[in-house]
Design a protein around this motif. Structure first.
Motif, PDB file in Angstrom:
ATOM      1  N   LEU A 186      64.574  -3.463  11.424  1.00  0.00           N
ATOM      2  CA  LEU A 186      64.877  -4.501  12.418  1.00  0.00           C
ATOM      3  C   LEU A 186      64.411  -4.070  13.810  1.00  0.00           C
ATOM      4  O   LEU A 186      63.854  -4.874  14.563  1.00  0.00           O
ATOM      5  CB  LEU A 186      66.377  -4.789  12.418  1.00  0.00           C
ATOM      6  CG  LEU A 186      66.845  -5.968  13.280  1.00  0.00           C
ATOM      7  CD1 LEU A 186      66.226  -7.263  12.806  1.00  0.00           C
ATOM      8  CD2 LEU A 186      68.365  -6.066  13.248  1.00  0.00           C
ATOM      9  N   ARG A 190      73.830  -8.544   6.991  1.00  0.00           N
ATOM     10  CA  ARG A 190      75.144  -9.198   6.992  1.00  0.00           C
ATOM     11  C   ARG A 190      75.810  -8.966   5.642  1.00  0.00           C
ATOM     12  O   ARG A 190      75.703  -9.770   4.717  1.00  0.00           O
ATOM     13  CB  ARG A 190      74.989 -10.692   7.272  1.00  0.00           C
ATOM     14  CG  ARG A 190      74.419 -11.003   8.655  1.00  0.00           C
ATOM     15  CD  ARG A 190      74.360 -12.505   8.884  1.00  0.00           C
ATOM     16  NE  ARG A 190      73.611 -12.808  10.091  1.00  0.00           N
ATOM     17  CZ  ARG A 190      72.543 -13.604  10.148  1.00  0.00           C
ATOM     18  NH1 ARG A 190      72.102 -14.186   9.035  1.00  0.00           N
ATOM     19  NH2 ARG A 190      71.924 -13.822  11.277  1.00  0.00           N
ATOM     20  N   LYS A 250      77.725  -8.975  10.134  1.00  0.00           N
ATOM     21  CA  LYS A 250      77.485  -7.556   9.884  1.00  0.00           C
ATOM     22  C   LYS A 250      78.784  -6.784   9.858  1.00  0.00           C
ATOM     23  O   LYS A 250      79.760  -7.179  10.463  1.00  0.00           O
ATOM     24  CB  LYS A 250      76.548  -6.990  10.962  1.00  0.00           C
ATOM     25  CG  LYS A 250      75.171  -7.656  10.955  1.00  0.00           C
ATOM     26  CD  LYS A 250      74.298  -7.129  12.087  1.00  0.00           C
ATOM     27  CE  LYS A 250      72.970  -7.851  12.131  1.00  0.00           C
ATOM     28  NZ  LYS A 250      72.115  -7.410  13.258  1.00  0.00           N
ATOM     29  N   GLN A 265      72.900 -17.579   8.824  1.00  0.00           N
ATOM     30  CA  GLN A 265      74.232 -17.016   9.039  1.00  0.00           C
ATOM     31  C   GLN A 265      75.324 -17.930   8.514  1.00  0.00           C
ATOM     32  O   GLN A 265      76.357 -17.462   8.034  1.00  0.00           O
ATOM     33  CB  GLN A 265      74.447 -16.743  10.530  1.00  0.00           C
ATOM     34  CG  GLN A 265      75.727 -15.981  10.826  1.00  0.00           C
ATOM     35  CD  GLN A 265      75.778 -15.462  12.242  1.00  0.00           C
ATOM     36  OE1 GLN A 265      74.941 -15.802  13.076  1.00  0.00           O
ATOM     37  NE2 GLN A 265      76.752 -14.615  12.542  1.00  0.00           N
ATOM     38  N   LYS A 273      62.476 -11.085  10.641  1.00  0.00           N
ATOM     39  CA  LYS A 273      63.708 -10.696  11.326  1.00  0.00           C
ATOM     40  C   LYS A 273      64.906 -11.463  10.763  1.00  0.00           C
ATOM     41  O   LYS A 273      65.991 -10.903  10.574  1.00  0.00           O
ATOM     42  CB  LYS A 273      63.589 -10.946  12.826  1.00  0.00           C
ATOM     43  CG  LYS A 273      64.828 -10.502  13.596  1.00  0.00           C
ATOM     44  CD  LYS A 273      64.720 -10.774  15.089  1.00  0.00           C
ATOM     45  CE  LYS A 273      66.008 -10.344  15.796  1.00  0.00           C
ATOM     46  NZ  LYS A 273      65.963 -10.636  17.244  1.00  0.00           N
ATOM     47  N   ASN A 295      69.135 -19.514  10.951  1.00  0.00           N
ATOM     48  CA  ASN A 295      69.247 -18.052  10.979  1.00  0.00           C
ATOM     49  C   ASN A 295      69.962 -17.488   9.748  1.00  0.00           C
ATOM     50  O   ASN A 295      70.253 -16.297   9.685  1.00  0.00           O
ATOM     51  CB  ASN A 295      69.948 -17.583  12.246  1.00  0.00           C
ATOM     52  CG  ASN A 295      71.388 -18.092  12.340  1.00  0.00           C
ATOM     53  OD1 ASN A 295      71.896 -18.753  11.422  1.00  0.00           O
ATOM     54  ND2 ASN A 295      72.042 -17.799  13.439  1.00  0.00           N
ATOM     55  N   ASP A 347      68.139  -9.741   9.177  1.00  0.00           N
ATOM     56  CA  ASP A 347      69.482 -10.056   9.661  1.00  0.00           C
ATOM     57  C   ASP A 347      70.390 -10.458   8.506  1.00  0.00           C
ATOM     58  O   ASP A 347      71.550 -10.046   8.426  1.00  0.00           O
ATOM     59  CB  ASP A 347      69.435 -11.189  10.701  1.00  0.00           C
ATOM     60  CG  ASP A 347      69.073 -10.694  12.090  1.00  0.00           C
ATOM     61  OD1 ASP A 347      69.396  -9.531  12.405  1.00  0.00           O
ATOM     62  OD2 ASP A 347      68.465 -11.446  12.853  1.00  0.00           O
TER      63      ASP A 347
END
Length: 421
Positions: free
Chosen positions: A154, A182, A421, A385, A174, A383, A178
């Motif tokens: 990263l 996580r 994370k 997430q 990226k 993203n 990420d």
């Protein structure tokens, strides 16, 4: 000189001349650039053996034509002959280390050979010659990820973005890093069943936390139900331990002090990857109410392109015989495993699937008739997430206490998950 001796000498001279002519034919005589282009076209049209023969022929006369040697090495990489490819790249580097494309191809060869530490060392050496080059930094990040150092990867890919924030390849990489980092997630599920008769609407909620570890994942959950004008809770944990390459397990344990759930439920299943993108599993589930119900199950799954098919049968022994049911599932994936459209159809009643709708106290429950259909759509934020899901289902279910009569069940479920994370 006798005639015999003369004939022998003539034969030897002719043989020597023939050998010389044959040797000369092996030496390339033509336009190397035109032949190189021909070889490239052959290689890109799945005629790599002919391409390799052409490239080797050119090198007999032009041994220092490094672009040709590098492309030949690349074709060996495509064929999985990484050792032969590495030898050719090393020959080039003994004479010329200033060609970036050669470094890129050589590093890829080590990555494809599953030698990420060698790829990382080569990337660092190449970056000394071509500092901060984005392509080499990208390969370095790939090598770092494959050496189980995603945090370092990263940092490396961020260097690319610092110089060029619009580099889409680096942006996408990226995002994937990420997501990989996580390892924690919390999620909420909410569902409701609407009945065409007999029962009032029933509500189901679940709050879960999951954690990815090097040994597998663990997911404790709290399930809450509102049924029969009563509230109940169940604590449950799912484990997915890794055993060996291509082999992992599923282990489940749940406890409750509410009649809406089994007092205790547990189960286990082994999953094994097979050639041709198939996967099989075999396991069991046990539900303990006032009596105990054992369910035996397994699955056959198949990944093909962006699609996944799975069939799962259930066998539930009882006093009146063994109940059989099954579910066929199809998923069409988009960008990754969290983005897909899923559908399933099922026949037969299984307490494993229907345990939240009825009490499994009576043996007769395993003989109920049931047909169901579900469709769901699952997607993530850009993203990766946040993940959301929506599912709708309809079932035609035989009534527990009035066999021979049926009602319809309409189900709606919503889910949300946050990874961090």
């Amino acid at each position: 000189m006798s005639t015999k001796i003369l004939l022998k000498l003539t034969f030897i001279v002719a043989l020597f001349a023939s050998m010389q002519m044959h040797a000369q034919e092996k030496v390339y005589n033509g336009d190397p650039d035109a032949s190189f282009e021909t070889a490239r076209n052959l290689a890109f049209n799945q005629q790599r053996k002919q391409a390799q023969d052409t490239l080797l022929h050119i090198l007999t006369k032009y041994p220092d034509y490094h672009e040709i040697r590098a492309f030949l090495a690349t074709t060996y990489s495509w064929d999985g002959d990484y050792k032969k490819s590495r030898k050719l790249f090393n020959t080039i580097f003994e004479k010329d280390v200033k060609n970036k494309e050669t470094w890129i191809a050589a590093i890829k060869n080590e990555l494809w050979a599953d030698l990420p530490f060698a790829a990382l060392e080569m990337s660092n050496n190449a970056l000394k010659i071509f500092p901060n080059d984005p392509e080499l930094l990208y390969l370095k990040a790939s090598a770092q990820e494959n050496t189980n150092n995603p945090i370092d990867a990263l940092t490396t890919i961020q260097t690319v973005l610092d110089s060029n924030p619009q580099d889409q390849k680096a942006i996408d990489y990226k995002v994937s890093l990420d997501k990989l980092l996580r390892k924690n997630a919390i999620g909420i599920n909410a569902a409701v069943d609407l009945y065409s008769s007999v029962f009032d609407p029933m509500q189901y909620y679940s709050l879960k936390y999951s954690r990815q570890t090097k040994y597998g994942s663990i997911s404790p959950k709290l399930n809450l139900n509102r049924r029969f004008n009563e509230n109940g809770a169940q604590f449950e944990v799912d484990l997915y331990p890794k055993i060996a390459k291509g082999l992992y397990a599923y282990v489940n344990l749940g406890v409750s002090n509410s009649f809406l759930f089994p007092d205790v439920k547990y189960g286990a299943e082994l999953y094994q990857s097979l050639p041709k993108s198939f996967e099989v599993s075999l396991g069991f589930r046990t539900l303990k109410y006032s009596s105990t119900t054992n369910i035996y199950t397994g699955s056959l799954g198949w990944y093909t392109g962006n699609s996944y098919w799975s069939f799962r049968p259930y066998f539930t022994p009882g006093e009146t015989g063994t109940s059989k049911s099954g579910t066929l599932t199809y998923r069409r994936y988009r960008s990754d495993a969290d983005n897909y459209l899923g559908m399933s159809i099922g026949m037969g009643f299984s307490p494993e699937i229907n345990q939240l709708q009825f009490n499994a106290n009576d043996a007769q429950i395993v003989n109920l008739e049931s047909q169901k259909f579900n469709i769901g759509y699952y997607f993530t934020s850009s993203n990766k997430q946040n993940a959301w899901g929506a599912q709708f289902g309809v079932a035609h279910q035989e009534i527990v206490f009035d066999q021979g009569n049926f009602f319809w069940i309409y189900s709606l479920a919503l889910s949300w998950e946050l990874k961090f994370k």
